[in-house]
Design a protein around this motif. Structure first.
Motif, PDB file in Angstrom:
ATOM      1  N   GLY A 450      41.708  40.165  38.723  1.00 21.60           N
ATOM      2  CA  GLY A 450      41.450  41.237  39.666  1.00 21.60           C
ATOM      3  C   GLY A 450      40.771  42.425  39.018  1.00 21.60           C
ATOM      4  N   LEU A 451      41.181  42.766  37.791  1.00 19.84           N
ATOM      5  CA  LEU A 451      40.528  43.847  37.070  1.00 19.84           C
ATOM      6  C   LEU A 451      39.035  43.583  36.932  1.00 19.84           C
ATOM      7  N   ASN A 452      38.689  42.344  36.570  1.00 17.56           N
ATOM      8  CA  ASN A 452      37.286  42.010  36.354  1.00 17.56           C
ATOM      9  C   ASN A 452      36.507  41.881  37.654  1.00 17.56           C
ATOM     10  N   LYS A 453      37.202  41.734  38.751  1.00 19.66           N
ATOM     11  CA  LYS A 453      36.538  41.682  40.055  1.00 19.66           C
ATOM     12  C   LYS A 453      36.406  43.076  40.658  1.00 19.66           C
ATOM     13  N   ILE A 454      37.502  43.836  40.665  1.00 19.00           N
ATOM     14  CA  ILE A 454      37.483  45.166  41.264  1.00 19.00           C
ATOM     15  C   ILE A 454      36.586  46.122  40.482  1.00 19.00           C
ATOM     16  N   PHE A 455      36.609  46.030  39.155  1.00 20.07           N
ATOM     17  CA  PHE A 455      35.816  46.928  38.318  1.00 20.07           C
ATOM     18  C   PHE A 455      34.588  46.230  37.730  1.00 20.07           C
ATOM     19  N   TYR A 456      34.087  45.252  38.436  1.00 19.81           N
ATOM     20  CA  TYR A 456      32.932  44.459  38.003  1.00 19.81           C
ATOM     21  C   TYR A 456      31.728  45.357  37.719  1.00 19.81           C
ATOM     22  N   HIS A 457      31.222  45.267  36.477  1.00 21.48           N
ATOM     23  CA  HIS A 457      30.036  46.020  36.059  1.00 21.48           C
ATOM     24  C   HIS A 457      30.217  47.526  36.242  1.00 21.48           C
TER      25      HIS A 457
END
Length: 560
Positions: A450-457
């Motif tokens: 979720g961290l890598n999806k919500i804060f993607y780029h």
């Protein structure tokens, strides 16, 4: 006796070296200057304009260790401003600056900047008077003999060296020190260009490898060639790096969560056979991290491992590799558990940064734990994926001996300072402790993904990461983060034991610290200690020995 003392001294120095092996080069600075503020803060020369692209053209002159070229810095104006700060570190010099811009409802303009001033490593263009909505390009010409790295990657700068066959081998390592050590830019982590191009000119007998995809090569007819590399995703300044040497290429296709991912390997010609064997850890890494963290964040730019003239660095889509084609960290298991010798440390650790560091980037260098703690823990997750949970627990617990608790993990903000090197091992053990408290591995995995999806780029703050973990886990970890990131104190569980009765409380902790604990006392059970004494009464029969699950990074103390 002299030999014994010498050996002991060598062992002590070796331990210190490995203890601080990943510590950043700026972590010991305690006195800050105006120059530190200019470098580390989002001040009035930076906060009103946003970089959208770097288009970098640089010639590397190997004979005299100089570089020259220009950078087209595309930007948009967020709010009206009058002063632009462009960073370029001494002894490099800006020769000239040109500005072209267009206004949303108007005509474009182009002009040479006749006046700009220098304050150390920062140049200022004043009286700009650019309105919100303006799109522009600063073209900055420069030249010089850049700072040479003494001990890369910890000491940043240019690396001019030679390979085993005496051919030139050139690269750069500049995390912490900053990309402005070799090209003019807006040198702050909070502003990543949305894309970037590198046009690198070098001797035509050599090969240049860069970030992203190779778009072309031009033979210039004067003994040089220009290589054009480009990334189409946001990238941090310090990750934009060329490698110049006698490179050869091989690669493979990884069947990933988002489809086919190109995995390319650029190595010195003399290392080709070794690389084909050692780099088998790369697809194993990709399989593990896509499971735990989600899809590789830069499918469009591909994944690369590149032979580097230093240990390693997380250069986005072009990971620097210098681990000597051996498992562990240069053949050493940093955990002492034995499990760290089952895989190549640099392939696993530096590639883990593609998710934490490159995909999710801290706005301020002070929050580098976001990069290093999660990536340190990626080593544990890799071990668990292939060798089981017991092996992973042994690995992460084994790294605790490298924690020094010298200064807090989070440093002062706005001065380009990193916190303690404990952001690695202590940070990894903090995350392992939080995982134990969540007590649900599926949920923990979903939080990482979720961290890598919500804060993607995105560039982020510590509070954003803390709040997300607490919200998703439904456990308030704010005091846990305060404890491990903002103090050097390790919480102590004091306990009194009288047969079937156990009393316990936390000491050496921040106010309000309430980390749930799994204990062994007449079987496994959970307790929720605080700073106030609590009592657990059980039947007197059975084993009454007491211990805390060692996966929690705390200390225990029996008191009368």
């Amino acid at each position: 006796m002299k030999l014994k003392i010498t050996c002991l001294l060598f062992i002590s120095l070796l331990f210190i070296c490995f203890t601080h092996v990943l510590a950043q080069p700026l972590s010991k600075k305690t006195v800050f200057t105006h120059a530190d503020t200019l470098r580390g803060s989002n001040g009035p020369g930076r906060n009103w304009w946003d970089v959208t692209k770097y288009d970098l053209h640089v010639k590397f002159n190997i004979e005299d260790s100089t570089i020259s070229g220009f950078n087209n810095i595309a930007f948009k104006v967020l709010n009206s401003g009058e002063k632009i700060q462009v960073d370029l570190q001494e002894p490099l010099l800006i020769d000239s600056i040109y500005l072209s811009y267009s206004i949303t409802k108007g005509t474009g303009r182009s002009e040479k900047i006749e006046k700009f001033t220098r304050e150390g490593n920062a140049y200022f263009i004043r009286d700009m008077h650019l309105d919100r909505g303006t799109h522009g390009v600063l073209t900055v010409y420069y030249h010089g003999k850049p700072t040479i790295a003494v001990r890369p990657p910890w000491d940043g700068g240019l690396i001019w060296t030679k390979d085993k066959s005496n051919s030139p081998w050139v690269s750069i390592a500049c995390q912490g020190l900053g990309a402005s050590v070799w090209y003019p830019c807006k040198d702050i982590q909070s502003d990543e260009p949305d894309s970037a191009e590198m046009h690198i000119t070098c001797p035509d007998t050599l090969v240049c490898v860069g970030n992203g995809r190779l778009r072309g090569k031009i033979i210039n007819g004067d003994g040089t060639a220009t290589y054009d590399w480009a990334v189409v995703n946001p990238i941090n300044n310090y990750c934009i790096i060329p490698y110049i040497g006698k490179y050869v290429h091989f690669g493979e296709i990884f069947k990933g969560e988002k489809g086919d991912l190109t995995m390319d390997y650029w190595v010195l010609d003399s290392n080709l056979d070794k690389a084909k064997k050692q780099f088998q850890d790369a697809p194993r890494m990709m399989k593990t991290f896509e499971y735990w963290f989600g899809p590789y964040p830069f499918y469009e730019d591909g994944y690369k491992l590149v032979d580097a003239p230093h240990l390693g660095m997380e250069h986005q889509s072009a990971t620097a590799y210098g681990n000597g084609y051996q498992n562990g960290y240069h053949g050493t298991d940093l955990s002492g558990s034995g499990w760290g010798l089952k895989w190549d440390f640099i392939i696993v650790h530096e590639s883990g940064h593609e998710w934490f560091g490159n995909n999710i980037t801290s706005k301020d260098l002070a929050d580098m734990w976001i990069h290093e703690s999660f990536t340190n823990y990626s080593e544990t997750l890799f071990t668990e994926y292939y060798y089981g949970k017991a092996a992973a627990d042994a690995y992460v617990i084994g790294t605790r001996k490298r924690i020094v608790n010298d200064v807090p993990t989070i440093a002062p903000y706005g001065v380009n300072k990193e916190g303690s090197g404990d952001m690695y091992y202590k940070g990894g053990n903090m995350l392992h402790t939080i995982r134990q408290a969540i007590n649900n591995d599926d949920l923990f995995r979903n939080i990482l993904r979720g961290l890598n999806k919500i804060f993607y780029h995105q560039t982020v703050t510590t509070k954003q990461i803390e709040n997300y973990i607490s919200t998703q886990s439904k456990i308030d970890f704010s005091k846990v983060f305060d404890q491990y990131l903002r103090t050097t104190q390790i919480p102590v569980l004091e306990y009194k034991q009288n047969g079937y009765q156990l009393q316990y409380r936390y000491t050496n902790c921040v106010a309000g610290f309430k980390l749930p604990l799994k204990i062994i006392f007449k079987g496994q059970r959970w307790i929720k200690p605080s700073e106030v004494w609590q009592t657990l009464n059980l039947y007197p029969e059975g084993d009454n020995t007491f211990s805390v699950d060692p996966n929690f990074y705390i200390n225990t103390k029996k008191v009368d």
